[in-house]
Scaffold this active site. Structure first.
Site, mmCIF file in Angstrom:
data_model
loop_
_atom_site.group_PDB
_atom_site.id
_atom_site.type_symbol
_atom_site.label_atom_id
_atom_site.label_comp_id
_atom_site.label_asym_id
_atom_site.label_seq_id
_atom_site.Cartn_x
_atom_site.Cartn_y
_atom_site.Cartn_z
ATOM 1 N N GLU A 280 -23.324 85.374 36.525
ATOM 2 C CA GLU A 280 -24.255 86.259 37.575
ATOM 3 C C GLU A 280 -25.131 87.188 36.577
ATOM 4 O OE1 GLU A 280 -23.792 86.181 40.720
ATOM 5 O OE2 GLU A 280 -22.366 84.545 40.515
ATOM 6 N N ASP A 361 -26.874 79.192 34.658
ATOM 7 C CA ASP A 361 -25.878 78.694 33.855
ATOM 8 C C ASP A 361 -26.171 78.394 32.594
ATOM 9 O OD1 ASP A 361 -24.174 78.185 36.238
ATOM 10 O OD2 ASP A 361 -24.857 75.975 36.249
HETATM 11 ZN ZN ZN Z 1 -25.477 81.796 40.757
#
Ligand code: ZN
Length: 417
Positions: A280, A361
Site C-alpha cells: 500500500e 508489489d
Molecule cells: Zn494495490
C-alpha cells in the site's frame, strides 16, 4: 416520439455491450470449469483441492448472478430511455413545480433513489443467498437495513445541493458552462476525497489503531524506512458485514490512511501484514492516487466538453427517447448511456491499474520480503475464494489487479534475482 439514426446506434451499442459481457462471463465460467480438478502447480503446496473447488463454485455462482444482473440492468436502461421512463418522470415533476432548477433536481434525485430500490433485490440476493451460501456473509438484517438507510440519507444530503449547484451553473454560465461545472465537480471530489476517511467512512465502520505492539513497532519501523509521514494505519471492523479480507489506501493530504480489514489481519503473521502495508505504501510512493485523480479529472473534462456539444443537438434527446430537451435530461441521458458506449476501453484502464499493482508489489519486495508478500497473497486468494485460473480476456475487462499466477510469478522472479 421521433426516434432517429442515433436510436439505432444506441440499440446496437447496448446490444453489443450486453452480448460482450455475457460472452466474457461464459468464457470465465469455462476457464474456471476446465481447471476444476487440478490446483495450479505453483499453488498446490498452499491451497487444497477442496479450497480450489470452493473458489471455482463461488466464481461460477457469482457469474450466474452477474448474467441476470447485466441483462436486467440493460432492460431497465432501455425502459428509462426509449421506453419513455425519463419523459414520464420529467412530466411528473413538471406537473408539480414551475422552477426549472427544482424540477431538474427532483428528476435526478428521484431517478437515483428509484434506481437503488430497483437494485435492492440483487443486493439482498448477493448478501443473504450467494455470500451466505459460501460462508462469507456476516451482515445481519439490521446492519443491511441501516446501511441502506444511511446511504439513502447521505445521497440526499450530499446529492441534492450538488445537483442543484451543477444545474444552476449550467443555466447561468452560457455556452462554456461545462468548464465551470468541471471546475466545481473537481473541487467537490477533492473535498470528498479529503473528507471521506475521517467523516464518511466512520458512518459505516469503526476504525481503530493497531493494538498488537510487536506489529506496531514493525510498522513504525517500515514507515520510517520508507520515509512515509503519517500515523494513519487503521484497522476496520470489516467482519461486521463479511469475512472477506482486504486492505486499501484512501484520502489525500494529511487525511491519508491505510486501512486493514480485521478479517485480513486474522490469518496473517506480522511479516505478512508488514508486506501488505509495504504494498500500500508503494502506491503512495509512486503517487498512484495523484495519477488516478489526474486521469479521472481529464476524462471528466473531455466528457463534459462532449456533453456541451450534445446538449444543443435535438437528435441526442429524441434518439434516446426524451421529448423535452433540458439541462437535467441531458445530464441524465449522458450519465446513463455513457457506460454502454465506453465499456470497451475498460481493458486500457485495467491495464494501467495492473501496472500500478506491479509497481507497488516491487516496492514491497524491495522494502520487506517478496516471500512474505507471496505468502500473504496466497492466503488472500485462498480465504476470499478468488479463482486462480481466470480467463485472460475476461480478466482484461474486469480485473484491476493482475491474476494470481502472473502476479506471484513476477514476485518469484524478484526473489530469484
Ligand atoms: Zn494495490
Amino acid at each position: 416520439m421521433n426516434f432517429n439514426l442515433f436510436t439505432l446506434i444506441f440499440l446496437l451499442a447496448i446490444f453489443s455491450y450486453l452480448a460482450t459481457l455475457l460472452y466474457l462471463n461464459s468464457r470465465q465460467k469455462s476457464a474456471v470449469g476446465r481447471s476444476f480438478d487440478h490446483v495450479p502447480d505453483e499453488f498446490s503446496d498452499n491451497i487444497s483441492l477442496e479450497e480450489h473447488q470452493k473458489a471455482a463454485k463461488y466464481t461460477q455462482a457469482k457469474l450466474r448472478v452477474s448474467n441476470y444482473e447485466i441483462t436486467f440492468s440493460s432492460m431497465i436502461l432501455l425502459l428509462w430511455t426509449l421506453g419513455g421512463g425519463i419523459d414520464w418522470l420529467d412530466r411528473l415533476w413538471r406537473s408539480q413545480i414551475d422552477d426549472n432548477l427544482y424540477i431538474g433536481t427532483g428528476v435526478l434525485i428521484s431517478l437515483t433513489i428509484i434506481g437503488s430500490v430497483i437494485d435492492l433485490p440483487f443486493s439482498i440476493y448477493r448478501t443473504f443467498v450467494l455470500e451466505a451460501k459460501f460462508g462469507f456473509n456476516k451482515t445481519d438484517n439490521k446492519t443491511f437495513l441501516t446501511d441502506f438507510t444511511k446511504v439513502l440519507l447521505i445521497t440526499i444530503a450530499i446529492g441534492l445541493p450538488l445537483i442543484y449547484i451543477i444545474l444552476y451553473l449550467m443555466s447561468v454560465m452560457g455556452n462554456n458552462w461545462w468548464i465551470y461545472v468541471w471546475a466545481f465537480m473537481t473541487l467537490f471530489s477533492l473535498v470528498m476525497l479529503w473528507l471521506y476517511p475521517t467523516y464518511i467512512a466512520p458512518i459505516f465502520n469503526k476504525f481503530k489503531a493497531l493494538e498488537n505492539t510487536t506489529l506496531k513497532n514493525k510498522i513504525d519501523n517500515l514507515l520510517q524506512r520508507t520515509g512515509f509521514k503519517s500515523d494513519g494505519v487503521f484497522v476496520m471492523d470489516g467482519s461486521k458485514r463479511s469475512s472477506h479480507g482486504n486492505a486499501y489506501f484512501t484520502g489525500i493530504g494529511k487525511n491519508k490512511r491505510i486501512v486493514f480489514f480485521d478479517t485480513l489481519l486474522k490469518g496473517m503473521n506480522d511479516n505478512e501484514v508488514e508486506a501488505i502495508l509495504a504494498h500500500e505504501l508503494g502506491h503512495f510512493h509512486h503517487k498512484h492516487i495523484r495519477k488516478r485523480m489526474f486521469s479521472s479529472f481529464t476524462t471528466s473534462l473531455v466528457g463534459l466538453a462532449l456533453l456541451g456539444y450534445l446538449i444543443d443537438q435535438a437528435w441526442f434527446f429524441n434518439g434516446l427517447g426524451v421529448s423535452v430537451p433540458s439541462n437535467h435530461t441531458a445530464l441524465l441521458l449522458f450519465a446513463l448511456t455513457l457506460p454502454v458506449f465506453i465499456f470497451f476501453v475498460s481493458p486500457i484502464s485495467n491495464y494501467l491499474s495492473r501496472k500500478h499493482e506491479f509497481e507497488a508489489d516491487a516496492f514491497a519486495a524491495k522494502h520487506t520480503s517478496p516471500v512474505d508478500l507471496v505468502s500473504s497473497l496466497v492466503k488472500l486468494y485462498r480465504d476470499n475464494a478468488a479463482t486462480l485460473t481466470p480467463d485472460p480476456l475476461y480478466s482484461s475487462f474486469h480485473d484491476s489487479h493482475p491474476s494470481a499466477s502472473i502476479r506471484i510469478g513476477q514476485l518469484n522472479k524478484i526473489t530469484d534475482q
